[in-house]
Design a protein around this motif. Structure first.
Motif, short mmCIF file in Angstrom:
data_model
loop_
_atom_site.label_atom_id
_atom_site.label_comp_id
_atom_site.label_asym_id
_atom_site.label_seq_id
_atom_site.Cartn_x
_atom_site.Cartn_y
_atom_site.Cartn_z
N PHE A 196 -23.14 -19.15 9.80
CA PHE A 196 -23.23 -18.66 8.42
C PHE A 196 -23.03 -17.14 8.32
O PHE A 196 -23.05 -16.59 7.21
CB PHE A 196 -24.57 -19.06 7.80
N THR A 197 -22.84 -16.47 9.46
CA THR A 197 -22.50 -15.05 9.44
C THR A 197 -21.02 -14.82 9.67
O THR A 197 -20.41 -13.95 9.03
CB THR A 197 -23.31 -14.29 10.51
N TYR A 198 -20.40 -15.62 10.55
CA TYR A 198 -19.01 -15.36 10.95
C TYR A 198 -18.04 -16.44 10.45
O TYR A 198 -17.06 -16.12 9.77
CB TYR A 198 -18.92 -15.26 12.47
N ALA A 199 -18.31 -17.70 10.78
CA ALA A 199 -17.37 -18.76 10.40
C ALA A 199 -17.35 -18.96 8.89
O ALA A 199 -16.28 -19.05 8.27
CB ALA A 199 -17.74 -20.06 11.11
N VAL A 200 -18.53 -19.05 8.31
CA VAL A 200 -18.69 -19.15 6.85
C VAL A 200 -19.62 -18.01 6.45
O VAL A 200 -20.84 -18.17 6.47
CB VAL A 200 -19.30 -20.51 6.44
N PRO A 201 -19.09 -16.83 6.12
CA PRO A 201 -19.90 -15.61 6.00
C PRO A 201 -20.78 -15.54 4.75
O PRO A 201 -20.71 -14.60 3.96
CB PRO A 201 -18.86 -14.50 6.02
N ILE A 202 -21.62 -16.55 4.59
CA ILE A 202 -22.51 -16.58 3.43
C ILE A 202 -23.59 -15.51 3.55
O ILE A 202 -23.93 -14.83 2.58
CB ILE A 202 -23.14 -17.98 3.28
N VAL A 203 -24.15 -15.36 4.76
CA VAL A 203 -25.27 -14.43 4.94
C VAL A 203 -24.85 -12.98 4.63
O VAL A 203 -25.53 -12.30 3.85
CB VAL A 203 -25.88 -14.56 6.34
N PRO A 204 -23.77 -12.46 5.22
CA PRO A 204 -23.39 -11.08 4.87
C PRO A 204 -22.99 -10.91 3.41
O PRO A 204 -23.27 -9.86 2.81
CB PRO A 204 -22.22 -10.77 5.82
N ALA A 205 -22.35 -11.92 2.82
CA ALA A 205 -21.96 -11.81 1.41
C ALA A 205 -23.19 -11.73 0.52
O ALA A 205 -23.26 -10.90 -0.40
CB ALA A 205 -21.10 -13.01 1.02
N CYS A 206 -24.19 -12.57 0.80
CA CYS A 206 -25.42 -12.56 0.00
C CYS A 206 -26.22 -11.28 0.25
O CYS A 206 -26.83 -10.73 -0.67
CB CYS A 206 -26.27 -13.79 0.32
N THR A 207 -26.22 -10.81 1.50
CA THR A 207 -26.91 -9.56 1.82
C THR A 207 -26.29 -8.39 1.07
O THR A 207 -27.00 -7.52 0.54
CB THR A 207 -26.86 -9.30 3.34
N LEU A 208 -24.96 -8.35 1.02
CA LEU A 208 -24.27 -7.29 0.30
C LEU A 208 -24.60 -7.32 -1.19
O LEU A 208 -24.93 -6.29 -1.78
CB LEU A 208 -22.76 -7.41 0.51
#
Length: 262
Positions: A196-208
């Motif tokens: 969820f950080t690299y393959a499907v970058p949901i975590v960085p997108a939500c963090t941003l």
């Protein structure tokens, strides 16, 4: 820049708990790196604890709790006595509960209950702290939080590193860049965290997104003073302001209240 209480994802009840956990794990990991950003605030908080005599911090809106640990350690050094710490949150994450005892000092307690800052349970006795979380509260909620501390005669402290400024937002963008670098080193290691950080970058997108919104939501000192002025008559001494961080291009906003009965 006017305060905007925009939509923050992790505040929503429907937001996936796993993604919220990975976001708070990252913020905790980053927040535990250095005590320097909090030193000007901790100096003032130590003076407040000398007045109240409290030996226990009740950290509200803890998330992963990283900054609170840094502050508690610094307080113990300044006061030359032990300071216990209780980590609480409205959405307590299972990660610290599952793995915390192996990675946290013995003087840190983990509160498994959901704790609402507007009505902190009476058995959570100690000096209250909200570190980088007060912006989650709407003005009426923020005032209710302060009112609860006043009515129960508890010391209350708020500190925020984020500012309502383009520079602070740029720091958020750079921080998400760091997230992409350090995620493999965040414990506990989980393959789903990498997915969820690299393959499907949901975590960085939500963090941003939440980071930028946090900057827009932060209360400035004048707004904090207005919240205090709206409280019922009380025997409290309040201090509030913005502090420069030595050798770092940042400022922090703080609010500290101490009951005069001590």
């Amino acid at each position: 820049m006017a305060r905007i209480h925009a939509f923050e994802l992790e505040d929503q009840t429907w937001f996936p708990g796993l993604i919220r956990q990975y976001m708070t794990d990252f913020l905790s990991f980053m927040g535990a790196w250095s005590k320097r950003p909090y030193e000007p605030f901790t100096e003032r908080l130590a003076e407040a604890l000398r007045v109240t005599g409290d030996a226990r911090l009740i950290d509200l809106c803890s998330g992963g709790g990283g900054p609170a640990l840094v502050i508690a350690r610094d307080l113990a050094e300044r006061l030359e006595r032990p300071i216990a710490l209780v980590l609480t949150d409205l959405y307590p994450t299972p990660s610290p509960l599952e793995h915390g005892r192996s990675g946290l000092p013995a003087w840190v307690e983990l509160e498994p209950r959901s704790v609402d800052v507007r009505a902190v349970p009476d058995d959570l006795v100690g000096f209250r702290l909200i570190c980088n979380g007060f912006h989650h509260l709407k003005p009426e909620e923020a005032q209710a939080c302060l009112k609860d501390a006043v009515e129960k005669q508890r010391g209350m402290a708020v500190v925020e590193l984020a500012q309502r400024s383009p520079f602070s937002m740029l720091q958020i963008v750079l921080g998400v860049g760091w997230q992409l670098l350090i995620t493999p080193f965040i414990k506990p290691f989980r393959w789903s965290r990498l997915v969820f950080t690299y393959a499907v970058p949901i975590v960085p997108a939500c963090t941003l997104w939440d980071g930028i919104v946090s900057c827009l939501r932060v209360y400035d000192p004048d707004e904090l003073r207005r919240l205090i002025s709206g409280l019922p008559e009380n025997n409290y001494d309040w201090s509030c302001g913005a502090l420069s961080v030595p050798k770092l291009p940042m400022r922090l906003t703080y609010l500290i209240g101490v009951p005069r009965t001590h």
